[in-house]
Design a protein around this motif. Structure first.
Motif, PDB file in Angstrom:
ATOM      1  N   THR A   1      51.784 104.131   1.532  1.00  0.00           N
ATOM      2  CA  THR A   1      52.274 103.457   2.263  1.00  0.00           C
ATOM      3  C   THR A   1      52.870 104.219   3.640  1.00  0.00           C
ATOM      4  O   THR A   1      52.793 105.392   3.370  1.00  0.00           O
ATOM      5  N   SER A   2      52.861 103.364   4.661  1.00  0.00           N
ATOM      6  CA  SER A   2      53.444 104.150   5.690  1.00  0.00           C
ATOM      7  C   SER A   2      54.957 104.141   6.198  1.00  0.00           C
ATOM      8  O   SER A   2      55.582 104.630   7.248  1.00  0.00           O
ATOM      9  N   ARG A   3      55.618 103.808   5.137  1.00  0.00           N
ATOM     10  CA  ARG A   3      57.111 103.805   5.295  1.00  0.00           C
ATOM     11  C   ARG A   3      57.809 104.887   5.557  1.00  0.00           C
ATOM     12  O   ARG A   3      58.690 105.022   6.588  1.00  0.00           O
ATOM     13  N   ARG A   4      57.650 106.073   4.848  1.00  0.00           N
ATOM     14  CA  ARG A   4      57.880 107.231   5.129  1.00  0.00           C
ATOM     15  C   ARG A   4      57.764 107.925   6.415  1.00  0.00           C
ATOM     16  O   ARG A   4      58.534 108.468   7.082  1.00  0.00           O
ATOM     17  N   HIS A   5      56.402 107.684   7.005  1.00  0.00           N
ATOM     18  CA  HIS A   5      55.895 108.050   8.167  1.00  0.00           C
ATOM     19  C   HIS A   5      56.820 107.306   9.335  1.00  0.00           C
ATOM     20  O   HIS A   5      57.124 108.087  10.260  1.00  0.00           O
ATOM     21  N   GLU A   6      56.907 106.044   9.127  1.00  0.00           N
ATOM     22  CA  GLU A   6      57.791 105.393  10.193  1.00  0.00           C
ATOM     23  C   GLU A   6      59.384 105.677  10.305  1.00  0.00           C
ATOM     24  O   GLU A   6      59.698 105.832  11.235  1.00  0.00           O
ATOM     25  N   LEU A   7      59.756 106.202   9.178  1.00  0.00           N
ATOM     26  CA  LEU A   7      61.115 106.598   9.130  1.00  0.00           C
ATOM     27  C   LEU A   7      61.244 107.920   9.947  1.00  0.00           C
ATOM     28  O   LEU A   7      62.261 108.463  10.811  1.00  0.00           O
ATOM     29  N   ARG A   8      60.492 108.674   9.714  1.00  0.00           N
ATOM     30  CA  ARG A   8      60.446 110.268  10.004  1.00  0.00           C
ATOM     31  C   ARG A   8      59.864 110.220  11.710  1.00  0.00           C
ATOM     32  O   ARG A   8      60.567 110.964  12.297  1.00  0.00           O
TER      33      ARG A   8
ATOM     34  N   HIS B   1      70.240 106.808   4.440  1.00  0.00           N
ATOM     35  CA  HIS B   1      69.495 106.269   3.513  1.00  0.00           C
ATOM     36  C   HIS B   1      68.360 107.144   3.126  1.00  0.00           C
ATOM     37  O   HIS B   1      67.825 107.424   1.925  1.00  0.00           O
ATOM     38  N   THR B   2      67.734 107.930   4.093  1.00  0.00           N
ATOM     39  CA  THR B   2      66.865 108.946   3.826  1.00  0.00           C
ATOM     40  C   THR B   2      67.275 110.322   3.239  1.00  0.00           C
ATOM     41  O   THR B   2      66.351 111.074   2.798  1.00  0.00           O
ATOM     42  N   ASP B   3      68.500 110.356   3.266  1.00  0.00           N
ATOM     43  CA  ASP B   3      69.080 111.809   2.863  1.00  0.00           C
ATOM     44  C   ASP B   3      68.708 113.022   3.835  1.00  0.00           C
ATOM     45  O   ASP B   3      68.466 114.041   3.385  1.00  0.00           O
ATOM     46  N   GLU B   4      68.127 112.751   4.890  1.00  0.00           N
ATOM     47  CA  GLU B   4      67.715 113.660   5.932  1.00  0.00           C
ATOM     48  C   GLU B   4      68.845 114.290   6.299  1.00  0.00           C
ATOM     49  O   GLU B   4      69.701 113.763   7.131  1.00  0.00           O
TER      50      GLU B   4
ATOM     51  N   PHE C   1      71.742 104.338  15.589  1.00  0.00           N
ATOM     52  CA  PHE C   1      70.866 103.821  14.608  1.00  0.00           C
ATOM     53  C   PHE C   1      69.917 105.000  13.605  1.00  0.00           C
ATOM     54  O   PHE C   1      69.780 105.081  12.531  1.00  0.00           O
ATOM     55  N   SER C   2      69.593 106.101  14.531  1.00  0.00           N
ATOM     56  CA  SER C   2      68.882 107.151  14.074  1.00  0.00           C
ATOM     57  C   SER C   2      69.818 107.908  13.010  1.00  0.00           C
ATOM     58  O   SER C   2      69.411 108.257  11.828  1.00  0.00           O
ATOM     59  N   LEU C   3      71.012 108.161  13.498  1.00  0.00           N
ATOM     60  CA  LEU C   3      72.132 108.866  12.475  1.00  0.00           C
ATOM     61  C   LEU C   3      72.277 107.994  11.284  1.00  0.00           C
ATOM     62  O   LEU C   3      72.402 108.433  10.166  1.00  0.00           O
TER      63      LEU C   3
END
Length: 360
Positions: A23-30, A173-176, A166-168
């Motif tokens: 999936t490209s989901r993680r790439h899109e979020l990061r 959700h990503t716990d980054e 939005f980024s913050l």
């Protein structure tokens, strides 16, 4: 990311040419969810990479107002019409600000920076009296009138007017937590929280009360403290007549009416109305004792126990009897002392003390 056993990468990112096996989901979020943090203050264009932003700046010659689609055409135009001394500068940052120590590689950015010192605000809102120094700030402000929120979270549906906010939010959700403290193990999702945390280690308290001299490390705590002097209590309970100077105290009070206990222990099921009580309870299960005494090495699971222990070393006795002026280290000791006084036929004196002020 490794490809599937057959070598295929069926999931392609819609915003770039990269492909992925799962999936490209993680790439899109990061790589894409952070928005476009590099903004051109002249035209409002945004870019994900600083290199693209810097190249774009060449498309804004200052003198004639002409715009170009690429760097080469802009350079040629500057050489032909502006002369060799006006050609696009290199990265040596030849433009120095006389008001501060900053230097800039581009004349356009230098001129924009000067507005910080001159307070020039050429962008005026047509719907309210506000004006702005930068075009990007003006455009963001316009969204407050239109109500437009172009950045929407795919996880919870919440929308935002600014890509930075939005980024913050996405990091919830990503716990980054990219900002890590090099003095302890804590990390933070946003830079401002990280900087405030550093004051725990440095002891910095930049906000000083002009009336009593007390200092604070956080602006919010400083503003709340000022209300002690002004007597302002802007947070009023709708269920009773009480009002509060601090939002946190108000919210804790509301729970006394609703009986709500939003913080529930996953280990034993016990509920708590306050987050601090819940966190202190959790340490019963984890055995964590984060408060350590530097003088004797003893550790404690709550700041209250730790503060009480410090009095053993400092000799501080903050509790005193209003009848005999005797000092005590703990409030329990003071209460026990009053009970003894009652047992020694001093009840009349204690009752009088409760209802009137004793002068000495």
């Amino acid at each position: 990311m490794a490809a599937d056993p057959d070598g295929s990468r069926p999931h392609q990112c819609q915003r770039c040419s990269k492909s992925f096996s799962r999936t490209s989901r993680r790439h899109e979020l990061r790589d894409h969810a952070a928005g476009e943090p590099y903004h051109c203050e002249l035209c409002g264009s945004s870019f994900t990479k600083s290199s693209d932003w810097e190249l774009h700046l060449y498309t804004h010659p200052e003198e004639c107002g002409s715009c170009f689609s690429d760097q080469t055409s802009c350079r040629k135009h500057q050489s032909d019409y502006a002369g060799p001394d006006r050609a696009a500068p290199d990265r040596a940052a030849p433009y120095h600000c006389d008001h501060c120590d900053k230097s800039f590689s581009y004349l356009s950015i230098y001129k924009i920076h000067m507005r910080v010192h001159t307070k020039e605000k050429p962008y005026r809102c047509q719907q309210c009296p506000k004006s702005f120094s930068f075009l990007s700030s003006y455009k963001r402000h316009q969204l407050s009138h239109s109500g437009e929120k172009p950045y929407q979270c795919d996880f919870c549906g919440k929308s935002f007017t600014q890509s930075g906010h939005f980024s913050l939010h996405l990091r919830n959700h990503t716990d980054e937590k990219p900002h890590e403290c090099d003095r302890c193990e804590k990390s933070f999702s946003d830079l401002s929280s990280y900087k405030v945390h550093l004051r725990v280690h440095t002891g910095e308290k930049p906000y000083c009360c002009p009336q009593c001299g007390r200092s604070f490390s956080q602006l919010g705590n400083y503003k709340s403290h000022l209300r002690i002097h002004t007597g302002e209590k802007p947070f009023q309970c709708e269920l009773c007549d009480k009002s509060f100077s601090i939002s946190k105290t108000y919210k804790q009070h509301v729970i006394t009416h609703t009986g709500e206990k939003p913080y529930q222990c996953t280990e034993c099921g016990k509920g708590f109305g306050r987050l601090s009580n819940y966190m202190r309870h959790r340490r019963i299960h984890t055995g964590e004792q984060p408060f350590s005494c530097r003088q004797c090495g003893k550790s404690f699971n709550s700041s209250y126990s730790y503060s009480r222990h410090l009095r053993v070393h400092t000799g501080e006795k903050p509790y005193w009897c209003s009848l005999c002026k005797r000092l005590f280290t703990r409030s329990q000791s003071l209460k026990k002392h009053r009970c003894v006084a009652v047992d020694q036929d001093m009840k009349t004196v204690c009752d009088t003390e409760e209802t009137s002020t004793i002068t000495t």
